[in-house]
Design a protein around this motif. Structure first.
Motif, PDB file in Angstrom:
ATOM      1  N   ASP A   1       0.830  -1.204   0.000  1.00 42.69           N
ATOM      2  CA  ASP A   1       0.000   0.000   0.000  1.00 42.69           C
ATOM      3  C   ASP A   1       0.865   1.254   0.000  1.00 42.69           C
ATOM      4  OD1 ASP A   1      -2.546   1.185  -0.085  1.00 42.69           O
ATOM      5  OD2 ASP A   1      -2.476   1.612   2.063  1.00 42.69           O
ATOM      6  N   GLN A   2       1.961   1.246   0.779  1.00 43.91           N
ATOM      7  CA  GLN A   2       2.847   2.408   0.819  1.00 43.91           C
ATOM      8  C   GLN A   2       3.534   2.623  -0.528  1.00 43.91           C
ATOM      9  OE1 GLN A   2       5.494   1.759   4.110  1.00 43.91           O
ATOM     10  NE2 GLN A   2       3.933   2.196   5.674  1.00 43.91           N
ATOM     11  N   THR A   3       4.016   1.532  -1.147  1.00 40.94           N
ATOM     12  CA  THR A   3       4.628   1.647  -2.474  1.00 40.94           C
ATOM     13  C   THR A   3       3.619   2.184  -3.487  1.00 40.94           C
ATOM     14  OG1 THR A   3       6.095  -0.214  -1.995  1.00 40.94           O
ATOM     15  CG2 THR A   3       5.821   0.392  -4.310  1.00 40.94           C
ATOM     16  N   ASN A   4       2.397   1.710  -3.385  1.00 41.50           N
ATOM     17  CA  ASN A   4       1.334   2.168  -4.283  1.00 41.50           C
ATOM     18  C   ASN A   4       1.096   3.663  -4.129  1.00 41.50           C
ATOM     19  OD1 ASN A   4      -0.556   1.794  -6.268  1.00 41.50           O
ATOM     20  ND2 ASN A   4      -2.173   1.108  -4.882  1.00 41.50           N
ATOM     21  N   GLN A   5       1.111   4.155  -2.889  1.00 38.99           N
ATOM     22  CA  GLN A   5       0.917   5.585  -2.647  1.00 38.99           C
ATOM     23  C   GLN A   5       2.064   6.401  -3.246  1.00 38.99           C
ATOM     24  OE1 GLN A   5       0.410   5.966   1.603  1.00 38.99           O
ATOM     25  NE2 GLN A   5      -1.279   4.500   1.642  1.00 38.99           N
ATOM     26  N   VAL A   6       3.309   5.923  -3.052  1.00 40.91           N
ATOM     27  CA  VAL A   6       4.467   6.629  -3.603  1.00 40.91           C
ATOM     28  C   VAL A   6       4.402   6.666  -5.132  1.00 40.91           C
ATOM     29  CG1 VAL A   6       6.983   6.575  -3.869  1.00 40.91           C
ATOM     30  CG2 VAL A   6       5.949   6.125  -1.635  1.00 40.91           C
ATOM     31  N   VAL A   7       4.089   5.511  -5.740  1.00 40.90           N
ATOM     32  CA  VAL A   7       4.001   5.431  -7.205  1.00 40.90           C
ATOM     33  C   VAL A   7       2.916   6.368  -7.721  1.00 40.90           C
ATOM     34  CG1 VAL A   7       3.341   3.917  -9.108  1.00 40.90           C
ATOM     35  CG2 VAL A   7       4.976   3.130  -7.399  1.00 40.90           C
ATOM     36  N   SER A   8       1.782   6.424  -7.041  1.00 41.22           N
ATOM     37  CA  SER A   8       0.682   7.287  -7.476  1.00 41.22           C
ATOM     38  C   SER A   8       1.082   8.750  -7.431  1.00 41.22           C
ATOM     39  CB  SER A   8      -0.547   7.042  -6.591  1.00 41.22           C
ATOM     40  OG  SER A   8      -1.021   5.721  -6.742  1.00 41.22           O
TER      41      SER A   8
ATOM     42  N   ILE B   1      -5.140  11.228  -2.601  1.00 42.91           N
ATOM     43  CA  ILE B   1      -4.168  10.178  -2.247  1.00 42.91           C
ATOM     44  C   ILE B   1      -3.735  10.340  -0.793  1.00 42.91           C
ATOM     45  CG2 ILE B   1      -1.818   9.329  -2.673  1.00 42.91           C
ATOM     46  CD1 ILE B   1      -2.279   9.991  -5.648  1.00 42.91           C
ATOM     47  N   LEU B   2      -3.464  11.583  -0.398  1.00 42.30           N
ATOM     48  CA  LEU B   2      -3.100  11.843   0.998  1.00 42.30           C
ATOM     49  C   LEU B   2      -4.274  11.550   1.928  1.00 42.30           C
ATOM     50  CD1 LEU B   2      -1.056  15.157   0.574  1.00 42.30           C
ATOM     51  CD2 LEU B   2      -0.180  12.830   0.895  1.00 42.30           C
ATOM     52  N   PHE B   3      -5.489  11.826   1.429  1.00 43.52           N
ATOM     53  CA  PHE B   3      -6.683  11.518   2.223  1.00 43.52           C
ATOM     54  C   PHE B   3      -6.796  10.006   2.428  1.00 43.52           C
ATOM     55  CE2 PHE B   3     -11.442  10.970   2.348  1.00 43.52           C
ATOM     56  CZ  PHE B   3     -11.592  11.481   3.637  1.00 43.52           C
ATOM     57  N   HIS B   4      -6.500   9.248   1.369  1.00 42.81           N
ATOM     58  CA  HIS B   4      -6.501   7.794   1.485  1.00 42.81           C
ATOM     59  C   HIS B   4      -5.448   7.323   2.491  1.00 42.81           C
ATOM     60  CE1 HIS B   4      -6.022   3.548   0.518  1.00 42.81           C
ATOM     61  NE2 HIS B   4      -4.739   3.787   0.252  1.00 42.81           N
ATOM     62  N   ALA B   5      -4.251   7.942   2.430  1.00 49.38           N
ATOM     63  CA  ALA B   5      -3.190   7.562   3.379  1.00 49.38           C
ATOM     64  C   ALA B   5      -3.632   7.849   4.810  1.00 49.38           C
ATOM     65  CB  ALA B   5      -1.912   8.327   3.054  1.00 49.38           C
ATOM     66  N   PHE B   6      -4.324   8.978   5.010  1.00 49.30           N
ATOM     67  CA  PHE B   6      -4.818   9.324   6.347  1.00 49.30           C
ATOM     68  C   PHE B   6      -5.860   8.305   6.817  1.00 49.30           C
ATOM     69  CE2 PHE B   6      -8.157  11.521   8.816  1.00 49.30           C
ATOM     70  CZ  PHE B   6      -7.432  11.815   9.958  1.00 49.30           C
ATOM     71  N   LEU B   7      -6.813   7.989   5.938  1.00 46.12           N
ATOM     72  CA  LEU B   7      -7.863   7.037   6.309  1.00 46.12           C
ATOM     73  C   LEU B   7      -7.277   5.657   6.576  1.00 46.12           C
ATOM     74  CD1 LEU B   7     -10.653   7.940   3.699  1.00 46.12           C
ATOM     75  CD2 LEU B   7     -10.529   8.651   6.084  1.00 46.12           C
ATOM     76  N   SER B   8      -6.291   5.275   5.770  1.00 50.00           N
ATOM     77  CA  SER B   8      -5.739   3.925   5.869  1.00 50.00           C
ATOM     78  C   SER B   8      -4.711   3.806   6.985  1.00 50.00           C
ATOM     79  CB  SER B   8      -5.112   3.534   4.529  1.00 50.00           C
ATOM     80  OG  SER B   8      -4.616   2.221   4.577  1.00 50.00           O
ATOM     81  N   ASN B   9      -3.756   4.756   7.021  1.00 51.56           N
ATOM     82  CA  ASN B   9      -2.652   4.639   7.965  1.00 51.56           C
ATOM     83  C   ASN B   9      -2.985   5.190   9.343  1.00 51.56           C
ATOM     84  OD1 ASN B   9      -1.269   3.655   5.741  1.00 51.56           O
ATOM     85  ND2 ASN B   9      -0.306   5.623   5.274  1.00 51.56           N
ATOM     86  N   SER B  10      -3.714   6.313   9.404  1.00 54.19           N
ATOM     87  CA  SER B  10      -4.001   6.961  10.694  1.00 54.19           C
ATOM     88  C   SER B  10      -5.279   6.447  11.329  1.00 54.19           C
ATOM     89  CB  SER B  10      -4.078   8.478  10.510  1.00 54.19           C
ATOM     90  OG  SER B  10      -2.859   8.998  10.010  1.00 54.19           O
ATOM     91  N   LEU B  11      -6.367   6.371  10.527  1.00 52.53           N
ATOM     92  CA  LEU B  11      -7.656   5.934  11.075  1.00 52.53           C
ATOM     93  C   LEU B  11      -7.841   4.425  10.998  1.00 52.53           C
ATOM     94  CD1 LEU B  11     -10.103   8.715   9.805  1.00 52.53           C
ATOM     95  CD2 LEU B  11      -8.768   8.623  11.939  1.00 52.53           C
ATOM     96  N   GLY B  12      -7.055   3.774  10.164  1.00 54.91           N
ATOM     97  CA  GLY B  12      -7.144   2.320  10.057  1.00 54.91           C
ATOM     98  C   GLY B  12      -8.429   1.820   9.429  1.00 54.91           C
ATOM     99  N   LEU B  13      -9.031   2.621   8.539  1.00 56.26           N
ATOM    100  CA  LEU B  13     -10.260   2.190   7.877  1.00 56.26           C
ATOM    101  C   LEU B  13      -9.954   1.098   6.863  1.00 56.26           C
ATOM    102  CD1 LEU B  13     -12.201   5.524   7.191  1.00 56.26           C
ATOM    103  CD2 LEU B  13     -12.354   4.005   9.173  1.00 56.26           C
TER     104      LEU B  13
END
Length: 830
Positions: free
Chosen positions: A48-55, A375-387
């Motif tokens: 998921d992190q690699t995907n975020q960087v690539v995006s 993309i940053l919103f997705h990182a927040f939801l995924s990494n910080s909120l754990g959705l």
């Protein structure tokens, strides 16, 4: 904006379409491959992190290099820009391949960044060249095809790369499989560059020379875009779709990791989902391309906007392995295409020639900023909120619903226009001629004939710009019509406040609005064109805008016309029903009178009437077919009781077989009928004369009669009666034509008119139902004493040097006993 006429066929875009599809295929194939390769090499947690960087790497060049890319596209030939961008894709793929060969992810990501830089320069060039190659009239369809193929490349690349990674990784390992896929992409990139070479070269728009401030001028470009309300709204909508696409891509990759055990098979799963999404986008884009023929149909955007949140909700509630999840992916792609393709076409069409590259680059910048935000919103939801991925999908339905409501509010009129036009595509086939005469900008006064209630819809569907209308205020008494007038910004004319209405209309024309006037003052209940009101010229002269004559042909016969004696309550004659909209050349209002405008509209009608006539061979076949229709039915009835059947008449017309017990006078008219049929061009004249009679209200009545010694030559009436299955009653002084479908007791009215050897039936003087019942309505007045009636459909006229009519052969046919046309539109004798 000056419109540049394009002579290229639509096929000239094929190399561009294929090349840009391959480019999107390569970029997104590599984008799909890198995260699953990272998952295989470094563990699923890194995917998921690699995907975020690539995006972000894919998006960042569009932010950094957007102004330079826009300037390059405006400064140089877009053909050269696109060609060089295609060639430079090989460089980015080469660096990426080097990183994979060295098993260095950092070098590989640098190569991927170079690919993104190439895309940043490629995007404004490929979009800007469309209008330069095919013009505005085919731009909507071109954009539909380009966006469809782009998404096919994006999603097809993701599917193929992910699928083949899973197939090859057991044999080559993670790095090796990535290298194999990258080498294949290099071959495809070389092929796409070679394929594009034959594309015609386009001229450079001569933008300003390079200045250092160009490198940060994207904020100025974005500011300029923001100041244009219409372009801003279109760019925001386009940015919303693409940023949601970036978000959804991350969510689907994440979802595949959540539902697949182990580290192999994730790519195949989310690649399949993306393939379904691509099929949905393809179907939606094809529909938009079909509906966008000749125009950019913004009304499809609200439809797509409302379907998007429904797709998100469906995807949340169903299991990822359920067939309904697959339908949800299809629906999301389909609705997305309906939403963004019209907006993209509108953006390209409305941008000026010399600024289109900068506008599109600014739009790309807005899109990329929005995408980074999501993309940053997705990182927040995924990494910080754990959705979870499903929870993120449900969350996206909330802003999607809000945007759907806002879109509907802004584009409500366009939404209803789209619904009407989609209905027209089903029930009607509209042929458009002469649209090159319609100005793409500025005010213009359209003057059209008026035959049915659907005429505004036909005109609105034919023209690429929004057309406003001038309507009688009495129609606004209905609540429904008041709503329609308010929605379409219709200008109403009141007899008590006509000066105010004229002032408002003049103001709108001066502000650049195309305004349509049905100059007859209402719907013709007769099928013929009535005199034009003088206020038309007043509007044009006071506003200083040109007059554009327009003619609607074939509309008499629509359920919305008075054909068969009533509006609406009848079945259509054919399905789909064919009508035509023909546009004439612009007329200077200071050099034209109302008769010149009317005769121009009638001449357009003559051209359309002639164009829809069958070929001479087909006409002759149709007439010969009529010889075999109802041979036992009575055609001639004589006062002394003797009858002649259709079969006997047919035998005479075919072979000259004699008919007993008819008068020599009747026999002479039958000889005249046969002579017309056997003459060169005779069958077509017969058919044209029959159609003219069939397309007026008289044909719907019980019948009519005319004096044997009148100016109507009986042979033309007999031919029309024979082709139309009517019965002839021969009297001592009058000939009656009866409609056998009507009650025998119905009386027939006395008519008169004119026919000529060249054109057959020219005019008929007859009373409508309303006139026979004593009602007075100028649009139902087909009779005037001491005249020969009005010209029949499909004819025009000239007064110079003498009065004459023009028919299907385009030759002036002088009529010696006609002086001209009076103020009420009737032919009067010398």
């Amino acid at each position: 904006m000056k419109e540049i006429k394009k002579n290229h066929s639509f096929r000239v875009l094929i190399p561009l379409f294929v090349s840009q599809t391959i480019g999107a295929f390569n970029d997104n194939g590599m984008k799909a491959m890198l995260p699953i390769m990272a998952a295989f090499q470094f563990g699923k947690a890194s995917m998921d992190q690699t995907n975020q960087v690539v995006s972000i790497l894919l998006i960042l060049p569009f932010v950094v290099f957007a102004p330079w890319a826009g300037w390059v596209s405006d400064r140089f030939s877009k053909k050269d820009v696109v060609s060089l961008a295609l060639l430079s894709q090989i460089l980015g793929l080469g660096v990426l391949a080097g990183g994979l060969y060295l098993e260095n992810l950092t070098i590989g990501l640098c190569g991927f960044f170079l690919l993104a830089v190439q895309s940043a320069f490629f995007s404004p060039g490929k979009k800007g060249i469309l209008k330069e190659l095919v013009g505005s009239d085919r731009l909507g369809m071109a954009v539909g095809w380009m966006e469809m193929l782009t998404m096919v490349g994006i999603l097809g690349g993701a599917f193929v790369a992910a699928k083949y990674f899973d197939l090859l990784v057991p044999h080559y390992g993670g790095w090796g499989t990535g290298l194999v896929l990258c080498v294949v992409a290099i071959g495809l990139a070389l092929f796409s560059w070679i394929l594009f070479i034959p594309t015609p070269r386009t001229e450079a728009p001569r933008a300003g020379s390079f200045q250092p401030r160009v490198l940060w001028s994207h904020w100025d470009d974005l500011s300029s875009l923001w100041k244009n309300r219409k372009l801003r709204a279109a760019a925001l909508g386009d940015a919303w779709f693409w940023s949601v696409g970036s978000f959804f891509y991350l969510v689907l990759v994440k979802l595949s990791g959540e539902v697949i055990e182990g580290e192999v098979g994730m790519g195949t799963l989310y690649g399949y989902w993306f393939l379904l999404l691509g099929v949905g986008i393809m179907l939606g884009s094809l529909l938009v391309a079909y509906l966008n023929r000749g125009r950019v149909e913004l009304g499809l955007t609200p439809i797509g906007a409302f379907l998007l949140p429904l797709a998100f909700i469906l995807l949340y509630f169903v299991d990822p392995f359920d067939v309904l999840f697959e339908w949800g992916c299809l629906l999301l792609g389909f609705s997305g295409a309906l939403f963004f393709v019209p907006l993209n076409g509108f953006l390209q069409d409305q941008a000026g020639e010399s600024e289109r590259g900068r506008i599109l680059a600014a739009s790309n910048l807005l899109t990329q900023i929005s995408s980074i935000g999501l993309i940053l919103f997705h990182a927040f939801l995924s990494n910080s909120l754990g959705l979870s991925a499903k929870e993120e999908i449900l969350l996206m339905s909330i802003p999607a619903s809000i945007i759907a409501m806002v879109t509907m509010k802004i584009l409500l009129e366009d939404f209803f226009r789209a619904l009407f036009h989609m209905g027209l595509r089903i029930f009607y086939r509209i042929k458009i001629e002469g649209m090159e005469n319609f100005p793409t900008t500025g005010g213009v006064l359209l003057v059209s004939n008026h035959v049915s209630y659907a005429d505004p819809v036909f005109i609105g569907a034919a023209f690429s710009r929004k057309i406003r209308y001038l309507a009688y205020s009495g129609l606004a008494h209905s609540r429904v019509m008041r709503g329609v007038f308010a929605l379409t910004n219709t200008v109403t004319v009141s007899p008590d406040r006509s000066l105010e209405s004229i002032k408002r209309s003049v103001a709108k024309l001066k502000n650049g609005m195309p305004l349509c006037v049905f100059a007859e003052g209402g719907i013709s209940r007769m099928g013929t064109i009535f005199p034009f009101k003088r206020g038309v010229l007043l509007l044009a002269k006071q506003s200083g805008v040109p007059i554009l004559p327009v003619h609607l042909d074939g509309v008499w016969g629509s359920i919305f016309s008075m054909e068969r004696g009533q509006f609406f309550r009848k079945w259509p004659i054919s399905f789909p029903y064919r009508v035509s909209v023909r546009v004439g050349k612009l007329i200077d209002p200071n050099q034209a009178g109302s008769e010149i405008v009317r005769s121009s509209v009638m001449d357009l009608g003559r051209l359309s009437f002639t164009a829809r006539l069958p070929t001479p061979i087909k006409v002759k076949d149709c007439i010969q077919q009529s010889f075999r229709t109802s041979p036992q039915a009575i055609f001639f009835s004589f006062k002394h009781g003797h009858n002649v059947t259709r079969g006997e008449i047919a035998s005479f017309l075919r072979s000259g077989e004699s008919i007993n017990s008819i008068s020599s006078e009747c026999h002479s008219y039958l000889n005249a009928m046969r002579a017309i049929f056997q003459s060169e061009g005779g069958p077509r004249k017969i058919w044209a004369s029959f159609l003219r009679l069939r397309e007026i209200h008289l044909w719907d009545l019980a019948g009519f009669k005319f004096a044997i010694d009148s100016d109507l030559n009986p042979e033309w009436i007999f031919w029309s009666a024979f082709l139309g299955n009517r019965e002839i009653l021969w009297g001592s002084q009058f000939i009656e034509v009866h409609n056998p479908k009507m009650k025998k007791g119905n009386s027939v009215q006395l008519t008169n008119g004119i026919s000529t050897e060249r054109n057959g039936l020219v005019s008929i003087n007859f009373r409508s139902d309303a006139q026979l019942q004593g009602e007075v309505d100028e649009l139902e007045s087909g009779y005037k004493e001491k005249t020969f009636g009005r010209l029949l459909p499909g004819l025009s006229y000239q007064h110079d040097p003498h009065f004459g009519v023009i028919g299907i052969d385009g030759v002036l046919d002088p009529i010696s006993n006609i002086e001209g046309i009076d103020k009420d539109g009737f032919l009067y004798p010398k």
